[in-house]
Design an enzyme around this catalytic site. Structure first.
Site, PDB file in Angstrom:
ATOM      1  N   HIS A  59      40.736  40.690  34.674  1.00 12.76           N
ATOM      2  CA  HIS A  59      39.280  40.822  34.505  1.00 12.76           C
ATOM      3  C   HIS A  59      38.693  39.427  34.339  1.00 12.76           C
ATOM      4  CE1 HIS A  59      35.395  41.817  32.714  1.00 12.76           C
ATOM      5  NE2 HIS A  59      35.573  43.058  33.121  1.00 12.76           N
ATOM      6  N   CYS A  76      34.649  42.301  38.281  1.00 16.94           N
ATOM      7  CA  CYS A  76      33.575  42.834  37.447  1.00 16.94           C
ATOM      8  C   CYS A  76      32.257  42.176  37.861  1.00 16.94           C
ATOM      9  CB  CYS A  76      33.881  42.579  35.975  1.00 16.94           C
ATOM     10  SG  CYS A  76      32.582  43.209  34.898  1.00 16.94           S
ATOM     11  N   HIS A 107      34.778  46.930  38.717  1.00 15.72           N
ATOM     12  CA  HIS A 107      33.824  47.245  37.643  1.00 15.72           C
ATOM     13  C   HIS A 107      32.452  46.988  38.256  1.00 15.72           C
ATOM     14  CE1 HIS A 107      36.362  46.507  33.749  1.00 15.72           C
ATOM     15  NE2 HIS A 107      36.854  47.469  34.498  1.00 15.72           N
ATOM     16  N   ASP A 116      30.381  50.147  34.663  1.00 16.33           N
ATOM     17  CA  ASP A 116      30.750  49.356  33.479  1.00 16.33           C
ATOM     18  C   ASP A 116      29.699  49.623  32.403  1.00 16.33           C
ATOM     19  OD1 ASP A 116      32.183  47.598  31.904  1.00 16.33           O
ATOM     20  OD2 ASP A 116      32.355  46.068  33.438  1.00 16.33           O
ATOM     21  N   HIS A 117      29.527  48.696  31.503  1.00 18.63           N
ATOM     22  CA  HIS A 117      28.596  48.907  30.388  1.00 18.63           C
ATOM     23  C   HIS A 117      27.270  49.521  30.831  1.00 18.63           C
ATOM     24  CE1 HIS A 117      30.668  45.109  28.622  1.00 18.63           C
ATOM     25  NE2 HIS A 117      31.455  46.160  28.597  1.00 18.63           N
ATOM     26  N   TYR A 121      29.017  51.806  25.881  1.00 12.23           N
ATOM     27  CA  TYR A 121      29.836  52.894  26.421  1.00 12.23           C
ATOM     28  C   TYR A 121      29.328  54.285  26.069  1.00 12.23           C
ATOM     29  CZ  TYR A 121      33.132  49.536  28.238  1.00 12.23           C
ATOM     30  OH  TYR A 121      33.713  48.531  28.974  1.00 12.23           O
TER      31      TYR A 121
HETATM   32  C1  DNO Z   1      33.233  43.844  30.494  1.00 12.59           C
HETATM   33  C2  DNO Z   1      34.280  44.825  30.160  1.00 12.59           C
HETATM   34  C3  DNO Z   1      35.400  44.110  29.373  1.00 12.59           C
HETATM   35  C4  DNO Z   1      36.785  44.462  29.831  1.00 12.59           C
HETATM   36  C5  DNO Z   1      37.910  43.585  29.331  1.00 12.59           C
HETATM   37  C6  DNO Z   1      39.159  43.780  30.157  1.00 12.59           C
HETATM   38  O1  DNO Z   1      32.712  43.718  31.538  1.00 12.59           O
HETATM   39  O2  DNO Z   1      34.666  45.468  31.303  1.00 12.59           O
HETATM   40  O3  DNO Z   1      35.259  44.441  28.041  1.00 12.59           O
HETATM   41  O4  DNO Z   1      37.075  45.726  29.430  1.00 12.59           O
HETATM   42  O5  DNO Z   1      37.569  42.243  29.346  1.00 12.59           O
HETATM   43  O6  DNO Z   1      40.271  43.213  29.580  1.00 12.59           O
HETATM   44 MN    MN Z   2      33.891  44.613  33.288  1.00 10.33          MN
END
Ligand code: DNO
Ligand code: MN
Length: 358
Positions: free
Chosen positions: A206, A244, A271, A316-317, A330
């Site tokens: 990531h 991501c 992501h 993602d978030h 989340y």
């Molecule tokens: C942010 C999330 C992160 C991710 C970790 C993976 O974009 O996706 O918190 O989960 O960095 O290790």
């Molecule tokens: Mn991410």
């Protein structure tokens, strides 16, 4: 594109699996054993417990996020070998239950960094926010305390027990340059990738979030040239990316759709989310919609589609909307909307390309 959603585990996530199952097109959960400290070998009974829970709801457990990397590995300390041995044993166990992708990151000390978990937006929702100036002036321990005070849940990467010895950790990183971090990452990959390959598990790093140094700590998974350098460290498809769009998109110079096109065959996990960036370096996590942020999410999805992406994806978030009490970033609602936005683009592209080829 195989759609998934992140789930933090029974008793550790306010969203029940029943609800995740109801989000259109979601086939699996993205999971982890959040109570196992980084560096420990994962116990098989706990792995099986999650598998049974997911099975009961007809969801797969193909993607793990994350198997965290112990700080001693990132620091390149002699003790790293025992933690890498544990990592390898965990990979072997995960293969036994059918895991296909492991996401991890190589950020020193902290995972993603924000200055406010519940920044109020114009529409009354709240979202994760990064204020550049504030970060420059805050003491790291103060930020750790603010984050844990403001969240009912322990945030991965911000565990107060792990960060208890923060000053100590910072002291150790004083000696570690970016080049050292690259060579420590290479050392890790050279041991781990052959095992992942043997076990048919794709590793996806990531990117750093935000993709620049915070608190003077080195960060290297930040932009296109470095992603290429990373892939060359071990030039094997099992050594790949979790691309991501929100993390990379926090830096205005990063062309995320371009990166998707460039690295598509090494992206094992997508992501997808949006982020609105400001000239002063601040950014806020908006809805997934292109019009709401600075990342052209339509172009990101189109790049995956054009490349015939068959890997895993997740929203993602998200923002916190409709009064939902949830883990920062989340909630179910805004991530559910995110899934539907991604499908909307994808399905339209499917139709259009079919028509063209008819
Ligand atoms: C942010 C999330 C992160 C991710 C970790 C993976 O974009 O996706 O918190 O989960 O960095 O290790
Ligand atoms: Mn991410």
């Amino acid at each position: 594109m195989k759609m998934t959603m992140r789930w933090f585990g029974e008793g550790n996530d306010q969203v029940p699996l029943e609800y995740i199952k109801q989000v259109p097109g979601v086939e699996g959960i993205v999971w982890s054993l959040h109570d196992v400290p980084a560096g420990d070998e994962w116990p098989m009974d706990k792995i099986l417990e999650v598998k049974e829970q997911a099975d009961r709801h007809g969801l797969n457990i193909d993607v793990v996020e994350s198997v965290n990397v112990h700080e001693d590995i990132k620091l390149g300390l002699p003790t790293r070998d025992k933690y890498i041995d544990n990592y390898v044993k965990t990979i072997e166990k995960l293969a036994k239950v059918g895991v296909k992708v492991i996401c991890y990151n190589f950020m020193p000390v902290f995972d993603w960094t924000r200055t406010n978990l519940f920044e109020e937006m114009n529409d009354g929702s709240t979202a994760l926010f990064f204020e550049n100036e504030k970060l420059k002036n805050i003491d790291p321990m103060e930020l750790v305390n603010t984050i844990s005070e403001n969240s009912e849940y322990t945030m991965p990467g911000w565990e107060p027990e792990r960060l208890e010895h923060l000053a100590d950790l910072f002291e150790k990183y004083k000696q570690v340059t970016e080049e050292d971090l690259w060579s420590n990452l290479q050392y890790f990959l050279e041991r781990v990738i052959p095992v992942a390959k043997e076990n048919d598990i794709k590793m996806g790093i990531h990117p750093d979030d935000p993709p620049w140094s915070v608190f003077g700590l080195p960060r290297i998974i930040t932009h296109k040239e470095n992603l290429q350098r990373f892939l060359n460290l071990v030039d094997d498809s099992y050594n790949g990316l979790t691309l991501c769009s929100g993390s990379l998109g926090a830096h205005p110079n990063n062309d995320v759709p371009g990166m998707v096109r460039e690295f598509a065959d090494r992206i094992h996990f997508a992501h997808i989310r949006n982020v609105k960036t400001y000239d002063n370096g601040d950014f806020i996590e908006t809805s997934h919609r292109t019009e709401d942020g600075s990342v052209d999410v339509y172009e990101v999805v189109k790049a995956y589609h054009d490349k015939g992406f068959t890997g895993y994806a997740r929203p993602d978030h998200g923002r916190h909307i409709w009064g939902e009490k949830c883990r920062p970033g989340y909630g179910l609602y805004d991530r559910g909307l995110g899934v539907m936005y991604l499908w909307g683009i994808w399905d339209a592209l499917q139709r259009m390309t079919k028509k063209v080829s008819n």
